[in-house]
Design an enzyme around this catalytic site. Structure first.
Site, PDB file in Angstrom:
ATOM      1  N   HIS A   1      11.957   5.333   0.658  1.00 55.34           N
ATOM      2  CA  HIS A   1      11.572   5.746  -0.534  1.00 55.34           C
ATOM      3  C   HIS A   1      12.666   5.722  -1.311  1.00 55.34           C
ATOM      4  O   HIS A   1      12.635   5.126  -2.470  1.00 55.34           O
ATOM      5  CB  HIS A   1      10.513   7.116  -0.648  1.00 55.34           C
ATOM      6  CG  HIS A   1       9.262   6.747   0.215  1.00 55.34           C
ATOM      7  ND1 HIS A   1       8.720   5.791   0.358  1.00 55.34           N
ATOM      8  CD2 HIS A   1       8.749   7.706   1.232  1.00 55.34           C
ATOM      9  CE1 HIS A   1       7.562   5.976   1.093  1.00 55.34           C
ATOM     10  NE2 HIS A   1       7.688   7.097   1.736  1.00 55.34           N
TER      11      HIS A   1
ATOM     12  N   LEU B   1       8.141  -3.247 -23.136  1.00 54.76           N
ATOM     13  CA  LEU B   1       7.258  -3.346 -22.030  1.00 54.76           C
ATOM     14  C   LEU B   1       6.588  -2.073 -21.826  1.00 54.76           C
ATOM     15  O   LEU B   1       7.038  -0.931 -22.067  1.00 54.76           O
ATOM     16  CB  LEU B   1       8.381  -3.404 -20.737  1.00 54.76           C
ATOM     17  CG  LEU B   1       7.607  -3.425 -19.062  1.00 54.76           C
ATOM     18  CD1 LEU B   1       6.776  -4.803 -19.136  1.00 54.76           C
ATOM     19  CD2 LEU B   1       8.509  -3.402 -18.150  1.00 54.76           C
TER      20      LEU B   1
ATOM     21  N   ASP C   1       5.295  -1.917  -1.167  1.00 51.86           N
ATOM     22  CA  ASP C   1       5.184  -1.520  -0.239  1.00 51.86           C
ATOM     23  C   ASP C   1       6.216  -2.099   0.764  1.00 51.86           C
ATOM     24  O   ASP C   1       6.869  -3.105   0.833  1.00 51.86           O
ATOM     25  CB  ASP C   1       3.724  -2.385   0.498  1.00 51.86           C
ATOM     26  CG  ASP C   1       3.224  -1.542   1.687  1.00 51.86           C
ATOM     27  OD1 ASP C   1       3.573  -0.490   2.000  1.00 51.86           O
ATOM     28  OD2 ASP C   1       2.606  -2.480   2.384  1.00 51.86           O
TER      29      ASP C   1
HETATM   30  C1  IPE Z   1      -0.351   1.009  -0.828  1.00 52.60           C
HETATM   31  O1  IPE Z   1       0.361   0.915   0.088  1.00 52.60           O
HETATM   32  C2  IPE Z   1      -0.038   2.239  -1.811  1.00 52.60           C
HETATM   33  C3  IPE Z   1       1.189   2.190  -2.473  1.00 52.60           C
HETATM   34  C4  IPE Z   1       2.182   1.209  -2.407  1.00 52.60           C
HETATM   35  C5  IPE Z   1       1.570   3.397  -3.121  1.00 52.60           C
HETATM   36  P1  IPE Z   1      -0.171   1.763   1.479  1.00 52.60           P
HETATM   37  O2  IPE Z   1       1.012   1.575   2.383  1.00 52.60           O
HETATM   38  O3  IPE Z   1      -0.646   3.165   1.520  1.00 52.60           O
HETATM   39  O4  IPE Z   1      -1.289   0.736   2.105  1.00 52.60           O
HETATM   40  P2  IPE Z   1      -2.068   0.404   3.374  1.00 52.60           P
HETATM   41  O5  IPE Z   1      -2.059   1.846   4.219  1.00 52.60           O
HETATM   42  O6  IPE Z   1      -1.007  -0.216   4.121  1.00 52.60           O
HETATM   43  O7  IPE Z   1      -3.361  -0.198   3.233  1.00 52.60           O
HETATM   44  C1  IPE Z   2       5.420   2.150  -0.125  1.00 51.20           C
HETATM   45  O1  IPE Z   2       5.666   2.043   1.398  1.00 51.20           O
HETATM   46  C2  IPE Z   2       5.292   3.239  -0.831  1.00 51.20           C
HETATM   47  C3  IPE Z   2       4.146   4.384  -0.718  1.00 51.20           C
HETATM   48  C4  IPE Z   2       3.040   4.023  -0.230  1.00 51.20           C
HETATM   49  C5  IPE Z   2       4.497   5.459  -1.272  1.00 51.20           C
HETATM   50  P1  IPE Z   2       5.199   2.833   2.605  1.00 51.20           P
HETATM   51  O2  IPE Z   2       5.611   3.997   2.685  1.00 51.20           O
HETATM   52  O3  IPE Z   2       3.867   2.388   2.632  1.00 51.20           O
HETATM   53  O4  IPE Z   2       5.937   1.840   3.607  1.00 51.20           O
HETATM   54  P2  IPE Z   2       5.304   1.142   4.870  1.00 51.20           P
HETATM   55  O5  IPE Z   2       4.278   0.365   4.297  1.00 51.20           O
HETATM   56  O6  IPE Z   2       4.781   2.055   5.737  1.00 51.20           O
HETATM   57  O7  IPE Z   2       6.414   0.486   5.474  1.00 51.20           O
HETATM   58 MG    MG Z   3       2.747   1.021   3.224  1.00 46.47          MG
END
Ligand code: IPE
Ligand code: IPE
Ligand code: MG
Length: 247
Positions: free
Chosen positions: A33, A127, A16
């Protein structure tokens, strides 16, 4: 890398913080990303180095469809591209690639790429790397319940359902329970990832945005894990020796 204590068998990671990483640099979310790919490859190598047997990462949740069409489109294309670009390298590292996720809504071309990577690496003994793409734990459990109901009606399930039966119907049926659950970015929540599987996992939340994450952070989390005392509901009675009282 040597750890004082046990290395977790199964590590799960919520990758995240990509969007925040990018926006903080004046870039659009998708650039975050893009920057996350290198972090993931380094963490996979680190997991192998540490002796982790199963690594499961959250790449796209069943709730992530709520994002803008542009971001969703980018993520679909990007998951497919990363798999295509990296599968031979991962195969060379003896990694067995697996997909955990639902088919509905997921782009067929992404499913194809996931299945191709699974097939290519199915004989590997190193793994087990599971990509959770279009994964959500509650719907995973609901799907499992519905399938169990059907199989009960048709006589495939005889008698009552046990924890083992449920396990067999999950998307992660061939994975052991999660030992260590890591989330990057500073958020301290599960966000619907591996609920059943993490019942007794140890949680480590690191204040690092995913593109800045590396094996160093994985090792730090393993180090924390190694210090934890996992009791699984049990208890050991060990009263401290009372200090002799002095008058
Ligand atoms: C969880 O992260 C999903 C992934 C990392 C793929 P999100 O960014 O979607 O979760 P919330 O919205 O902060 O709970
Ligand atoms: C995690 O990073 C990747 C996915 C959920 C695909 P985010 O896209 O949720 O990035 P933040 O949390 O908004 O910074
Ligand atoms: Mg996120």
């Amino acid at each position: 890398m040597k750890f004082d204590g046990q290395v977790p068998v199964h590590v799960a990671i919520v990758m995240d913080g990509n969007g925040r990483w990018a926006n903080a640099r004046g870039l659009t979310r998708v650039e975050g990303h893009r920057a996350g790919e290198a972090a993931l490859m380094d963490v996979i190598e680190g997991a192998i180095e540490a002796g982790v047997k199963y690594l499961t990462v959250f790449a796209f949740s069943t709730e992530n469809w709520k994002r803008s069409p542009e971001e969703v489109k980018f993520l679909m294309n990007y998951n497919r591209e990363v798999l295509r670009r990296r599968r031979d390298e991962l195969d060379g590292w003896n990694v067995r690639i697996r997909w955990a996720g639902r088919r509905p809504k997921l782009w067929p071309t992404v499913i194809d790429e996931l299945l191709t990577a699974e097939k290519l690496t199915s004989k590997n003994k190193g793994l087990t790397f599971t990509m959770a793409v279009n994964y959500g734990s509650r719907i995973e459990i609901v799907d499992a319940i519905n399938q169990m109901l059907e199989d009960s009606k048709s006589g495939k399930i005889k008698g009552s359902v046990t924890e083992k039966t449920v396990q067999k119907y999950l998307l992660t049926k061939d994975l052991p329970d999660v030992d260590l659950f890591i989330r990057s970015s500073g958020e301290q929540r599960i966000s619907n990832f591996l609920l059943w599987q993490s019942a007794y996992a140890e949680f480590v939340f690191l204040d690092v945005l995913w593109p800045d994450f590396s094996r160093k952070h994985l090792f730090e989390a393993i180090q924390q894990y190694a210090k934890r005392n996992r009791r699984f509901g049990g208890a050991v009675d060990k009263p401290k020796k009372a200090k002799p009282t002095t008058r």
